[in-house]
Motif scaffolding. Structure first.
Motif, PDB file in Angstrom:
ATOM      1  N   LYS A   1       0.828  -1.209   0.000  1.00  0.00           N
ATOM      2  CA  LYS A   1       0.000   0.000   0.000  1.00  0.00           C
ATOM      3  C   LYS A   1       0.862   1.258   0.000  1.00  0.00           C
ATOM      4  N   LYS A   2       1.995   1.202   0.673  1.00  0.00           N
ATOM      5  CA  LYS A   2       2.881   2.368   0.730  1.00  0.00           C
ATOM      6  C   LYS A   2       3.608   2.581  -0.598  1.00  0.00           C
TER       7      LYS A   2
ATOM      8  N   LYS B   1       0.723   3.002  -3.747  1.00  0.00           N
ATOM      9  CA  LYS B   1      -0.522   3.580  -3.241  1.00  0.00           C
ATOM     10  C   LYS B   1      -1.506   3.918  -4.358  1.00  0.00           C
TER      11      LYS B   1
END
Length: 556
Positions: free
Chosen positions: A212-213, A216
């Protein structure tokens, strides 16, 4: 009671009568208490049994509810596909009615399973089409973790299973490579499903949060999904003992779990796209691989007299296998029914044979192979296996698809003349000086806090741009962490918070992907020396696969 009265009034002495009557009173009292206790115990047992039955009924009702809800969602997905092919008024009314029914069901409040962690929710896809198998139940098939925006109706779904390895994490580098090889149009028509085939909460969240980081925008758009299974999906693998191929226990359990992982991922992915491609977490893809696969599938569909089952874009194992999504249910069922018998690539051979080879007599072998070649079609290699550390503990995997072509492990550049030196000891011949001149990559052993890599220029220069890329496709985890880029100007500059005690100035650092890059220009003037400073002990070796120092051109 009559006996009690009789005994009390027999011709005994007063003392004897008193003792006898006292004994009888005590006996009757104890009897009554015992009888009462037994009645209480019986009533308690009945209540416990009734509570157990009610609890079982609640669980069954909840499972049935979840199952019916998911069946309705799957039905809606299939009907939407059909309805989208037409725009008549009647079909519009049907679509509206269907959405109303679906909303009515969705608004109910079932007893929900506890998710590990998920800020995003989505409907479970078609897993309940497979629930006749004894391993599956509504509670075991429901993912324990979901990170998704619910993308469906695309052309291609890429299934990427990943597991925990001892010293390497390949999945982030693989995702980056897949994304780099896709145009925006391809990204809009694709979904990448990362299946974390683990049940350890901390590890699942670690990988999911990293995805997710680092990705994103692609996670937010729905291009990348992340799921992991419930622990109840897996049988007790420790009970697996003997096998006909004399595999070690660890290998036998490993390949058995792999079959279950593939089946789960296919069950989840089946209704998301027209085509499904099985990948691994340690692969490379050629550019524009999505368009190439779609065009190939369309050409084979138009050309073939008999419907194909599999297009094979990699000669290794279970990588690069493209299915029509409608063929996933029978194959997933086949894996589930035979998950302990053979490795997945052998089971794939058996599955294809069952489609076209009803007899396996010797004189049918040539005919059988010809029929299999018509539905399992080998195509140009689009994927390469690059991982070295297998998901089976202790196994080194060096297999390569020779049809893929050469893989770049480093990227050479013509750098300005310099004397280089490393306080991090090099592994074998992978030295810093050879990497600097473009002969190989630098591969350092464990780096300690305070170690440096020096680049002392023979002639001071103005650095226009610098780039340091760590790790490579075979060792993506061997990157520089907590490492800063520092320069030593010829002329002393005013001290700032970025000035180090010995006069060096911090101008950048390596990011989470192991890359440090930046532009300097004339603000620092002529630079005598550049160095990399390790600010924390690393658990891995460290690779520099690209070193590029670009000087500012001087006016003659």
């Amino acid at each position: 009671m009559n006996l009690f009265r009789t005994l009390c009034f027999l011709p005994f002495t007063h003392r004897q009568q008193a003792l006898l009557c006292g004994f009888l009173v005590a006996f009757v009292t104890c009897s009554l208490i015992t009888l009462s206790s037994r009645l209480d115990m019986c009533q308690e047992m009945v209540l416990i049994q009734q509570l157990h039955e009610l609890q079982t009924q609640v669980i069954q009702l909840n499972d049935n509810y979840i199952k019916k809800e998911e069946e309705l969602k799957v039905l809606r997905q299939h009907l939407d596909r059909l309805l989208n092919k037409s725009s008549t008024a009647d079909l519009t009314k049907i679509r509206t009615s269907l959405k109303t029914v679906s909303q009515d069901v969705t608004n109910l409040n079932p007893i929900k399973d506890t998710l590990i962690d998920s800020s995003d929710t989505m409907e479970l896809s078609s897993g309940y089409n497979f629930s006749s198998h004894p391993l599956l139940s509504p509670s075991s098939i429901k993912p324990a973790f979901i990170m998704s925006k619910g993308r469906t109706g695309v052309s291609v779904a890429l299934g990427v299973p990943t597991v925990k390895r001892e010293n390497q994490t390949y999945v982030l580098a693989t995702l980056q490579n897949l994304l780099d090889g896709m145009s925006q149009e391809e990204k809009d028509d694709t979904i990448i499903i990362v299946f974390i085939a683990e049940t350890i909460k901390d590890y699942i969240l670690q990988i999911a949060n990293s995805i997710k980081k680092d990705f994103k925008s692609h996670s937010d758009s729905g291009l990348i999904e992340v799921i992991s299974p419930a622990a109840s999906f897996y049988p007790d693998l420790s009970k697996l003992d003997s096998n006909i191929y004399n595999d070690t226990k660890d290998r036998y359990r490993w390949r058995t779990k792999q079959n279950l992982d593939y089946a789960y991922l296919m069950m989840y992915s089946y209704s998301k796209s027209k085509y499904y491609v099985q990948l691994e977490d340690d692969i490379l893809a050629k550019p524009n691989f999505i368009t190439t696969m779609i065009e190939t599938a369309q050409e084979e569909t138009a050309r073939a007299a008999e419907s194909w089952v599999l297009l094979d874009f990699c000669k290794l194992g279970f990588i690069g296998k493209l299915f029509n999504s409608e063929d996933l249910p029978p194959f997933a069922q086949f894996l589930l029914k035979n998950h302990t018998s053979k490795p997945v690539d052998w089971l794939l051979q058996d599955f294809i044979s069952t489609r076209v080879c009803p007899l396996e007599e010797d004189h049918f072998q040539l005919f059988c192979q010809q029929k299999k070649d018509q539905i399992w079609i080998i195509k140009t290699s689009l994927f390469q296996h690059v991982g070295v550390q297998s998901s089976l503990k202790g196994k080194v995997q060096n297999l390569k698809d020779e049809g893929f072509g050469e893989i770049a492990l480093y990227f050479p550049h013509r750098n300005p003349g310099a004397t280089v030196m490393s306080e991090v000891k090099a592994f074998k011949r992978y030295t810093l000086d050879r990497a600097y001149v473009g002969e190989t990559f630098f591969w350092g052993l464990v780096a300690n806090k305070g170690d440096h890599l020096y680049f002392k220029f023979k002639v001071p220069l103005i650095i226009k741009r610098y780039l340091f890329r760590s790790g490579n496709v075979e060792h993506p985890s061997d990157i520089f962490y907590n490492t800063s880029v520092e320069v030593l100007p010829v002329n002393h500059l005013p001290k700032t918070q970025n000035t180090v005690a010995d006069g060096f100035v911090i101008v950048g650092e390596f990011n989470s992907k192991g890359v440090a890059e930046g532009s300097l220009g004339s603000q620092y003037g002529l630079i005598r020396e550049l160095r990399l400073t390790i600010n924390a002990v690393s658990e891995h070796r460290a690779i520099l696969s690209e070193i590029h120092i670009q000087p500012e051109k001087r006016n003659e």
